[in-house]
Design an enzyme around this catalytic site. Structure first.
Site, mmCIF file in Angstrom:
data_model
loop_
_atom_site.group_PDB
_atom_site.id
_atom_site.type_symbol
_atom_site.label_atom_id
_atom_site.label_comp_id
_atom_site.label_asym_id
_atom_site.label_seq_id
_atom_site.Cartn_x
_atom_site.Cartn_y
_atom_site.Cartn_z
ATOM 1 N N ASP A 146 -12.267 8.933 2.341
ATOM 2 C CA ASP A 146 -10.969 10.093 2.528
ATOM 3 C C ASP A 146 -11.978 11.046 4.257
ATOM 4 O OD1 ASP A 146 -7.845 11.119 2.035
ATOM 5 O OD2 ASP A 146 -8.975 11.601 3.753
ATOM 6 N N THR A 153 3.456 3.237 3.503
ATOM 7 C CA THR A 153 5.082 2.748 3.989
ATOM 8 C C THR A 153 5.271 2.079 4.931
ATOM 9 O OG1 THR A 153 6.032 4.141 1.931
ATOM 10 C CG2 THR A 153 7.690 2.820 3.768
ATOM 11 N N GLU A 200 4.228 0.978 -2.492
ATOM 12 C CA GLU A 200 3.532 2.242 -3.965
ATOM 13 C C GLU A 200 5.005 2.335 -3.581
ATOM 14 O OE1 GLU A 200 1.328 1.852 -6.032
ATOM 15 O OE2 GLU A 200 3.401 3.126 -6.951
ATOM 16 N N PHE A 249 19.581 9.238 -9.833
ATOM 17 C CA PHE A 249 20.126 9.568 -7.976
ATOM 18 C C PHE A 249 21.673 10.092 -7.649
ATOM 19 C CE2 PHE A 249 16.032 8.215 -7.540
ATOM 20 C CZ PHE A 249 15.036 8.876 -6.892
ATOM 21 N N CYS A 251 9.144 10.707 2.070
ATOM 22 C CA CYS A 251 9.474 10.038 2.066
ATOM 23 C C CYS A 251 10.312 9.203 2.470
ATOM 24 C CB CYS A 251 9.296 8.552 0.608
ATOM 25 S SG CYS A 251 7.645 8.403 -0.142
ATOM 26 N N LYS A 260 11.549 10.765 6.749
ATOM 27 C CA LYS A 260 10.847 9.095 7.421
ATOM 28 C C LYS A 260 11.561 8.201 7.402
ATOM 29 C CE LYS A 260 6.295 8.746 5.298
ATOM 30 N NZ LYS A 260 6.409 7.250 5.494
HETATM 31 P P1 NAD Z 1 -1.265 11.660 2.288
HETATM 32 O O1 NAD Z 1 -0.447 12.682 3.500
HETATM 33 O O2 NAD Z 1 -0.846 12.711 0.913
HETATM 34 O O3 NAD Z 1 -2.651 10.940 2.541
HETATM 35 C C1 NAD Z 1 -3.014 10.372 3.382
HETATM 36 C C2 NAD Z 1 -4.797 10.665 3.644
HETATM 37 O O4 NAD Z 1 -5.297 9.561 4.698
HETATM 38 C C3 NAD Z 1 -5.026 12.014 3.601
HETATM 39 O O5 NAD Z 1 -5.836 12.195 3.014
HETATM 40 C C4 NAD Z 1 -5.631 11.303 5.753
HETATM 41 O O6 NAD Z 1 -6.535 12.898 4.903
HETATM 42 C C5 NAD Z 1 -6.844 9.686 4.531
HETATM 43 N N1 NAD Z 1 -6.478 9.634 6.065
HETATM 44 C C6 NAD Z 1 -5.734 9.015 6.926
HETATM 45 N N2 NAD Z 1 -6.944 8.028 7.892
HETATM 46 C C7 NAD Z 1 -8.108 7.820 7.465
HETATM 47 C C8 NAD Z 1 -8.747 6.852 7.381
HETATM 48 N N3 NAD Z 1 -8.961 5.799 8.519
HETATM 49 N N4 NAD Z 1 -10.136 7.025 6.396
HETATM 50 C C9 NAD Z 1 -9.330 7.650 5.313
HETATM 51 N N5 NAD Z 1 -8.692 8.121 5.369
HETATM 52 C C10 NAD Z 1 -7.659 8.225 6.302
HETATM 53 O O7 NAD Z 1 0.190 11.105 1.916
HETATM 54 P P2 NAD Z 1 0.480 9.610 0.952
HETATM 55 O O8 NAD Z 1 1.823 10.952 0.483
HETATM 56 O O9 NAD Z 1 -0.331 9.965 -0.005
HETATM 57 O O10 NAD Z 1 1.683 8.535 1.239
HETATM 58 C C11 NAD Z 1 0.482 7.323 2.047
HETATM 59 C C12 NAD Z 1 1.470 6.687 2.064
HETATM 60 O O11 NAD Z 1 1.646 5.944 1.518
HETATM 61 C C13 NAD Z 1 2.520 6.341 3.343
HETATM 62 O O12 NAD Z 1 2.663 5.804 4.375
HETATM 63 C C14 NAD Z 1 3.518 7.099 2.319
HETATM 64 O O13 NAD Z 1 5.289 6.836 2.865
HETATM 65 C C15 NAD Z 1 3.102 6.372 1.058
HETATM 66 N N6 NAD Z 1 4.315 6.553 -0.150
HETATM 67 C C16 NAD Z 1 3.871 7.681 -0.051
HETATM 68 C C17 NAD Z 1 5.039 8.482 -1.870
HETATM 69 C C18 NAD Z 1 4.572 9.342 -2.655
HETATM 70 O O14 NAD Z 1 5.196 9.983 -3.384
HETATM 71 N N7 NAD Z 1 3.656 10.304 -1.603
HETATM 72 C C19 NAD Z 1 5.252 7.567 -2.748
HETATM 73 C C20 NAD Z 1 5.761 5.927 -1.825
HETATM 74 C C21 NAD Z 1 4.814 5.947 -0.806
#
Ligand code: NAD
Length: 434
Positions: free
Chosen positions: A30, A122, A151, A252, A263, A266
């Site tokens: 990260d 996503t 995911e 749901f 999610c 957006k």
């Molecule tokens: P998040 O914001 O919690 O985490 C993203 C991380 O990526 C951050 O810590 C950020 O610092 C890091 N980051 C960004 N650019 C980077 C780089 N170049 N190198 C290293 N680290 C980098 O996001 P999240 O909730 O984990 O979601 C991630 C993706 O998964 C999104 O597209 C989201 O829509 C999808 N998703 C999320 C969930 C959920 O429940 N949160 C479920 C399914 C899918």
């Protein structure tokens, strides 16, 4: 196999820890040094049940590593996952792909030998093509395949969702990549998880279609709840009555203050934008986006009405701020619309949430964050339940009544019943129930 996660947020950290627990060697990368420092010190930067033990165990057994420097991790990886955020782009609601493209460039410059680049974020249809083009342009010699592997985990139940998923979707036409992905998910074959191989664009769309469908389901029952209120029907019984039909299903179908979280808001918006751009509008999703946004605002009016139409100078005790229980995630939580609207109407707000108050304090102003549910209710004219944490399901109502200033209860999650609350002397309002 050697796996690298780019992005160690909710998805990257949970997926990374679970892949390590499957036996793979995983490095989570990260850019946020404070996150990595915490993880290296044995602290978990997010709240997700069970994640602390899983991380601790796999770190101890030397299968899970954390770093801010992706160089070695990418060079040695069989698969590099992109698990960075894809928030709504300011101004137009399209998915902001700058983090995904940034990660693709970094990976391209560092990969060595055949590497599968797996997009877990996503992303709109066609993003995989763009990631492939970026890698080719940055490193024309690179030997790689770009795979889509969306995911579906839910925050609050993320580990179980990852380890015992309903299905895994893998989008690629590359045979070598299929082999790598099969190997990565091999432990799931034991419990016969369906692994759906498809092309990349289809896989990308599956994720949006799944989230949009669930958002439609929630919004549908929310509108039915409004109808119930007008005609004297009970939405919980309607949900049960329709949910027992296997074609519909029970999940749901809980009426509430509108969907939130990192999610659905957006992703519905991004799907709507993509569909409109290509001239194939998904009008039901356009409507859901609008109805849900209005609903969150309408909840403030519901509370004000329950308090006699004027909350000026009154104090409201809020229980629950996160968009759902068992997470500290505040992204697009209904409380972020409801509380400012109540404050605008003149109310003072005291609030308690078991996990999300620190996160909430970045977005909510002039709220008194409390030490527990009863502290939040002290001297309040009304109790409002926004998130159905377990600890709010069996409150000591006698105690609550003795410390509240008024007797109004607005239960936006339908966890109590009118009959019981009325008997206890409360003026009780819920969602879609007479
Ligand atoms: P998040 O914001 O919690 O985490 C993203 C991380 O990526 C951050 O810590 C950020 O610092 C890091 N980051 C960004 N650019 C980077 C780089 N170049 N190198 C290293 N680290 C980098 O996001 P999240 O909730 O984990 O979601 C991630 C993706 O998964 C999104 O597209 C989201 O829509 C999808 N998703 C999320 C969930 C959920 O429940 N949160 C479920 C399914 C899918």
């Amino acid at each position: 196999m050697r796996v690298t996660m780019i992005g160690t947020g909710y998805v990257g950290l949970v997926s990374g820890a679970c892949f390590a627990d499957f036996g793979h060697v995983v490095t989570c990368v990260d850019k946020d040094a404070s996150k990595i420092d915490k993880l290296k010190a044995g602290e978990i930067p997010i709240f997700e049940p069970g994640l602390d033990q899983l991380v601790e165990k796999n770190v101890k057994e030397e299968r899970l590593f954390f770093t801010t420097d992706p160089t070695d991790a990418i060079k040695t990886a069989d698969a590099v996952f992109i698990a960075v955020g894809t928030p709504s782009r300011r101004g137009d609601g399209h998915a902001d792909l700058s983090y995904v493209y940034g990660a693709a460039e970094e990976i391209a410059g560092l990969m060595d030998g055949y590497t599968v680049v797996v997009n877990k974020s996503t992303v709109p249809v066609g993003t995989g093509d763009e990631v492939e083009a970026i890698i080719k342009q940055t490193n024309p010699e690179a030997d790689f395949a770009v795979v889509s592997n969306p995911e579906f985990l839910r925050e609050g139940a993320a580990i179980k969702d990852f380890k015992v998923p309903d299905r895994v979707v893998v989008g690629t036409d590359d045979e070598r990549a299929k082999e790598v992905m099969t190997e990565l998910y091999r432990p799931l074959y034991l419990n016969e998880t369906p692994i759906l191989f498809t092309n990349r664009r289809t896989s990308e769309l599956i994720k949006y279609a799944a989230n949009a469908f669930l958002a439609v389901k929630i919004t549908f029952i929310n509108e039915i709840a409004d109808l119930c209120e007008k005609v004297g029907a009970n939405v919980q019984e309607v949900s049960r009555g329709i949910g027992l039909d296997n074609r519909i299903g029970k999940k749901f179908l809980n009426a509430g203050p509108g969907y939130g979280g990192s999610c659905f808001p957006k992703d519905t918006l991004a799907l709507s934008k993509t569909a409109n751009d290509v001239g194939a509008p998904v009008r039901i999703v356009d409507t859901v986006v609008e109805v849900n946004a209005n609903r969150k605002k309408a909840m403030a009016t519901k509370i004000i009405d329950a308090m006699g139409g004027d909350v000026s100078g009154k104090t409201i005790g809020i229980l629950g701020l996160a968009f759902k229980p068992n997470t500290d995630d505040m992204r697009d939580a209904p409380s972020l619309d409801i509380i400012p609207a109540l404050q605008e109407a003149g109310a003072k707000v005291r609030a308690y949430d078991p996990e999300s108050m620190e996160e909430a304090s970045h977005s909510l102003k002039d709220v008194m964050f409390c030490d527990g549910p009863y502290h939040a209710l002290e001297g309040a004219d009304a109790m409002v339940i926004i998130t159905e944490w377990d600890q709010f399901r069996a409150l000591d109502m006698e105690r609550a009544k003795s410390i509240l200033n008024g007797n109004v209860v607005v239960d936006l999650r339908n966890i109590y019943t009118k009959a019981d609350m009325t008997k206890r002397g409360f003026d009780y309002t819920s969602v879609g129930r007479p």
